[in-house]
Scaffold this active site. Structure first.
Site, mmCIF file in Angstrom:
data_model
loop_
_atom_site.group_PDB
_atom_site.id
_atom_site.type_symbol
_atom_site.label_atom_id
_atom_site.label_comp_id
_atom_site.label_asym_id
_atom_site.label_seq_id
_atom_site.Cartn_x
_atom_site.Cartn_y
_atom_site.Cartn_z
ATOM 1 N N SER A 90 0.736 -1.213 0.271
ATOM 2 C CA SER A 90 -0.008 -0.036 0.040
ATOM 3 C C SER A 90 0.795 1.207 0.030
ATOM 4 C CB SER A 90 -0.967 0.128 1.287
ATOM 5 O OG SER A 90 -1.739 1.229 1.348
ATOM 6 N N ILE A 95 7.286 2.084 4.264
ATOM 7 C CA ILE A 95 8.260 1.400 3.523
ATOM 8 C C ILE A 95 8.077 1.288 1.935
ATOM 9 C CG2 ILE A 95 9.374 -0.694 3.161
ATOM 10 C CD1 ILE A 95 10.013 0.560 5.898
ATOM 11 N N CYS A 96 6.484 1.408 1.893
ATOM 12 C CA CYS A 96 5.953 1.160 0.488
ATOM 13 C C CYS A 96 6.346 2.759 -0.067
ATOM 14 C CB CYS A 96 4.472 0.806 0.410
ATOM 15 S SG CYS A 96 4.033 -0.534 0.809
ATOM 16 N N SER A 97 6.202 3.788 0.659
ATOM 17 C CA SER A 97 6.438 5.096 0.014
ATOM 18 C C SER A 97 7.918 5.132 -0.397
ATOM 19 C CB SER A 97 5.998 6.098 1.287
ATOM 20 O OG SER A 97 6.248 7.281 0.550
#
Length: 206
Positions: A90, A95-97
C-alpha cells in the site's frame, strides 16, 4: 421521494463505473486460486500467498490493472519493452512510500526502452492522491484493486488481506520473467542494488 429515487438510481451507475470497492466480490474471485505458505513473513508469521507461483525464465503472464482514471493498463501495452515492476502492499505505508519514491528517482537514469511500474491494490483515488502529494510523476502507479488480476496471475496476493506482497519483477523485451525478488519481510525494503544490477545485466543482453 424524488431524493430517495435519485439516491438509489445513482448506485448502479457508480458500480458500473467501477467506483466502488467490493471486498466480498474480490474474495469470491480469489476463492479458487492455488495457495502456498511462502517464505515471506509478516512479523513472525509466514504469509500465505494466492495465485500461480512463477519461475524465472517462463513467459510472463498477461495481466490488466487500472490507472488513476480507471483506464485499463495491460502488460501487452509495453510489448518490446523491458519492464520493471515494483510491487507494494500500500502506498499509505512508510516502507512502500520509500520504495515507490526510490524507483521513481531511478527513471531518469534508465533508457527509454525500460518501463517502470508500481502496482498495489490501493484504489486509484488513493494512488492519485499519493502521487500528487509525494510528487511521484516519472513512473506509472497502477491499481490491482478492480480484478486482482496481477496478484492472481503472479502468485503475489496475500490471503485474507487483499494486499500484494512486496516484490520486484523484471520482464525482458521478449515477454519473459527474468528476475523475481520476493522481499522476505513485509516491513522491509527490497534490495534495490540487486534489482538494478539485474536490470543493467538484462539490458546488456538485449
Amino acid at each position: 421521494m424524488m431524493k430517495l429515487l435519485r439516491k438509489h438510481c445513482a448506485i448502479p451507475a457508480i458500480i458500473s463505473a467501477g467506483l466502488l470497492s467490493l471486498p466480498a466480490l474480490a474474495i469470491d474471485l480469489t476463492a479458487q486460486l492455488p495457495s502456498r505458505i511462502s517464505e515471506v513473513k509478516a512479523g513472525n508469521q509466514q504469509v500465505v500467498l494466492l495465485g500461480q507461483e512463477l519461475t524465472v525464465g517462463q513467459r510472463a503472464p498477461a495481466f490488466k490493472v487500472v490507472d488513476n482514471n480507471f483506464k485499463t493498463v495491460q502488460l501487452s501495452d509495453f510489448s518490446g519493452k523491458t519492464v520493471l515492476i515494483s510491487v507494494i502492499p500500500s502506498v499509505d505505508t512508510g516502507i512502500c512510500s520509500l520504495q515507490t519514491k526510490r524507483f521513481n528517482s531511478e527513471v531518469a537514469n534508465l533508457p527509454d526502452e525500460v518501463v517502470l511500474l508500481t502496482i498495489s491494490t490501493d484504489l486509484p483515488f488513493a494512488q492519485k492522491r499519493y502521487c500528487q502529494q509525494e510528487q511521484v510523476a516519472d513512473m506509472a502507479v497502477v491499481s490491482d484493486a478492480v480484478w486482482r488480476d496481477f496478484g492472481s496471475n503472479y502468485g503475489l496476493l496475500i490471503k485474507d488481506m487483499g494486499l500484494l506482497t512486496r516484490a520486484i519483477l523484471l520482464i525482458d523485451n521478449k515477454g519473459h520473467l527474468q528476475y523475481q525478488q520476493l522481499v522476505p519481510e513485509l516491513a522491509q525494503e527490497p534490495d534495490y542494488a540487486d534489482a538494478l544490477t539485474a536490470l543493467a545485466e538484462l539490458l546488456k543482453k538485449s
